[in-house]
Design a protein around this motif. Structure first.
Motif, mmCIF file in Angstrom:
data_model
loop_
_atom_site.group_PDB
_atom_site.id
_atom_site.type_symbol
_atom_site.label_atom_id
_atom_site.label_comp_id
_atom_site.label_asym_id
_atom_site.label_seq_id
_atom_site.Cartn_x
_atom_site.Cartn_y
_atom_site.Cartn_z
ATOM 1 N N GLN A 1 21.308 93.714 -0.441
ATOM 2 C CA GLN A 1 20.105 92.952 -0.764
ATOM 3 C C GLN A 1 19.886 91.826 0.245
ATOM 4 O OE1 GLN A 1 17.887 93.711 -3.153
ATOM 5 N NE2 GLN A 1 16.583 92.028 -2.440
ATOM 6 N N LEU A 2 20.953 91.142 0.621
ATOM 7 C CA LEU A 2 20.827 90.064 1.595
ATOM 8 C C LEU A 2 20.414 90.610 2.954
ATOM 9 C CD1 LEU A 2 20.981 87.153 2.403
ATOM 10 C CD2 LEU A 2 23.480 87.340 2.554
ATOM 11 N N ARG A 3 20.958 91.746 3.348
ATOM 12 C CA ARG A 3 20.549 92.349 4.619
ATOM 13 C C ARG A 3 19.066 92.709 4.598
ATOM 14 N NH1 ARG A 3 25.683 95.371 4.397
ATOM 15 N NH2 ARG A 3 27.138 94.462 5.894
ATOM 16 N N GLN A 4 18.589 93.244 3.468
ATOM 17 C CA GLN A 4 17.176 93.608 3.359
ATOM 18 C C GLN A 4 16.288 92.382 3.521
ATOM 19 O OE1 GLN A 4 16.478 95.748 -0.319
ATOM 20 N NE2 GLN A 4 17.928 97.358 0.181
ATOM 21 N N TRP A 5 16.642 91.298 2.833
ATOM 22 C CA TRP A 5 15.821 90.087 2.938
ATOM 23 C C TRP A 5 15.954 89.442 4.307
ATOM 24 C CZ3 TRP A 5 15.029 86.487 -1.857
ATOM 25 C CH2 TRP A 5 14.310 87.189 -2.831
ATOM 26 N N LEU A 6 17.123 89.535 4.914
ATOM 27 C CA LEU A 6 17.283 89.024 6.271
ATOM 28 C C LEU A 6 16.429 89.827 7.246
ATOM 29 C CD1 LEU A 6 18.696 87.052 8.165
ATOM 30 C CD2 LEU A 6 20.629 88.634 8.274
ATOM 31 N N ASP A 7 16.398 91.137 7.068
ATOM 32 C CA ASP A 7 15.533 91.979 7.900
ATOM 33 C C ASP A 7 14.069 91.602 7.710
ATOM 34 O OD1 ASP A 7 17.632 93.386 8.993
ATOM 35 O OD2 ASP A 7 17.467 95.090 7.640
ATOM 36 N N GLY B 1 11.617 90.352 10.598
ATOM 37 C CA GLY B 1 10.359 91.050 10.828
ATOM 38 C C GLY B 1 9.150 90.143 10.712
ATOM 39 N N ALA B 2 9.257 89.104 9.876
ATOM 40 C CA ALA B 2 8.148 88.169 9.686
ATOM 41 C C ALA B 2 8.114 87.095 10.768
ATOM 42 C CB ALA B 2 8.247 87.509 8.312
ATOM 43 N N GLY B 3 9.082 87.116 11.674
ATOM 44 C CA GLY B 3 9.111 86.138 12.750
ATOM 45 C C GLY B 3 9.591 84.769 12.335
ATOM 46 N N VAL B 4 10.367 84.686 11.251
ATOM 47 C CA VAL B 4 10.908 83.404 10.810
ATOM 48 C C VAL B 4 11.827 82.849 11.893
ATOM 49 C CG1 VAL B 4 12.416 82.275 9.120
ATOM 50 C CG2 VAL B 4 10.737 83.976 8.369
ATOM 51 N N ALA B 5 11.648 81.583 12.247
ATOM 52 C CA ALA B 5 12.508 80.955 13.247
ATOM 53 C C ALA B 5 13.922 80.798 12.687
ATOM 54 C CB ALA B 5 11.952 79.588 13.636
ATOM 55 N N GLU B 6 14.931 81.147 13.483
ATOM 56 C CA GLU B 6 16.329 81.048 13.059
ATOM 57 C C GLU B 6 16.529 81.660 11.670
ATOM 58 O OE1 GLU B 6 18.508 80.202 15.186
ATOM 59 O OE2 GLU B 6 18.240 78.232 16.069
ATOM 60 N N VAL C 1 23.825 75.387 9.470
ATOM 61 C CA VAL C 1 24.669 76.158 10.376
ATOM 62 C C VAL C 1 24.054 77.556 10.502
ATOM 63 C CG1 VAL C 1 26.757 74.865 9.759
ATOM 64 C CG2 VAL C 1 26.205 76.963 8.530
ATOM 65 N N LEU C 2 24.579 78.342 11.407
ATOM 66 C CA LEU C 2 24.074 79.696 11.604
ATOM 67 C C LEU C 2 25.064 80.720 11.063
ATOM 68 C CD1 LEU C 2 22.627 79.454 15.229
ATOM 69 C CD2 LEU C 2 21.394 79.250 13.057
ATOM 70 N N CYS C 3 24.566 81.608 10.233
ATOM 71 C CA CYS C 3 25.395 82.705 9.733
ATOM 72 C C CYS C 3 25.638 83.683 10.880
ATOM 73 C CB CYS C 3 24.682 83.404 8.581
ATOM 74 S SG CYS C 3 25.567 84.837 7.923
ATOM 75 N N LEU D 1 8.344 82.901 3.583
ATOM 76 C CA LEU D 1 8.311 84.072 2.707
ATOM 77 C C LEU D 1 8.402 83.701 1.232
ATOM 78 C CD1 LEU D 1 10.678 86.470 4.702
ATOM 79 C CD2 LEU D 1 8.198 86.238 4.843
ATOM 80 N N HIS D 2 8.453 82.392 0.944
ATOM 81 C CA HIS D 2 8.620 81.921 -0.438
ATOM 82 C C HIS D 2 9.885 82.506 -1.050
ATOM 83 C CE1 HIS D 2 3.935 81.455 -0.571
ATOM 84 N NE2 HIS D 2 4.521 80.599 0.259
#
Length: 228
Positions: free
Chosen positions: A42-48, A52-57, A77-79, A116-117
């Protein structure tokens, strides 16, 4: 209603009324049937989706820790690692966050995808990333970032910016004839091993969807819906 106005030096002259600032969340529903079978998928899907939406970092997360007296600290921090074991990030082991993690052995992190809210909250005990994994990630870092990790006494007091830059120049000279900069002995990764992962989707009228995976005995998980 109190107003916060720009300072006289700010030519924009924009008045900001904090109590009246709000965004209408009209995201898609997040139902139990929509969730992936595991929190990692689920986290990978939302990260994708964020990528895809061009979210910075999109892999940025707010890490929260606490000291021995329970006083909290948070920072971004960065995952840099995501698998069934948890989420990993890298830092200086002499930093304030590492001292707190070494003491409490517990942390939380939130991925804030405002555009993405959505947000994802991860909470659980921590462990150090094995040296071999640290070395593999370290080799992928830009040389400048590697040298900076050697030069910076992270969270330590420095007398000036110039002293920090001087330390960097000294490290550059030290490794000038070295093709591969080794990781510092005081640098490495931490992994949050989740016992709870919450997925938050903004909805209309602040009736947000909040679904979470909660670890039970062993590797079993249950899914709960909680009120917004």
């Amino acid at each position: 209603m109190a107003e916060f106005r720009a300072s006289e030096g700010d030519v924009s002259g924009i008045a900001v009324t904090l109590p009246g600032m709000r965004v209408s969340y009209e995201g898609e529903a997040l139902d139990e049937a929509d969730l992936a079978p595991t929190w990692t998928k689920q986290l990978r899907q939302w990260l994708d989706d964020a990528i895809g939406a061009g979210v910075a970092e999109p892999n940025a997360m707010v890490l929260a820790t606490a000291d021995v007296e329970g006083r909290p600290s948070s920072r971004t921090v960065l995952c840099k690692g995501l698998d069934e074991r948890g989420i990993a990030f890298y830092t200086n082991y002499t930093s304030a966050k590492s001292h707190e993690l070494s003491t409490s052995r517990y942390a939380s992190a939130t991925f804030p995808w405002y555009a993405l809210h959505r947000q994802v909250h991860v909470r659980g005990p921590v462990e150090k990333v094995p040296a071999a994994e640290t070395a593999e990630y370290w080799a992928s870092r830009p040389r400048g970032s590697q040298l900076g990790a050697w030069a910076s006494p992270q969270s330590g007091i420095v007398p000036s910016r110039r002293s920090l830059e001087s330390a960097l120049h000294a490290i550059e000279r030290r490794f000038a004839d070295t093709d591969e900069v080794p990781p510092p002995p005081h640098w490495g990764g931490w992994r949050i091993v989740p016992d709870l992962v919450e997925f938050w989707q903004g909805r209309e009228d602040r009736l947000h969807d909040r679904l979470r995976y909660v670890r039970e005995d062993g590797d079993d998980w249950r899914i709960e819906r909680i009120a917004p």
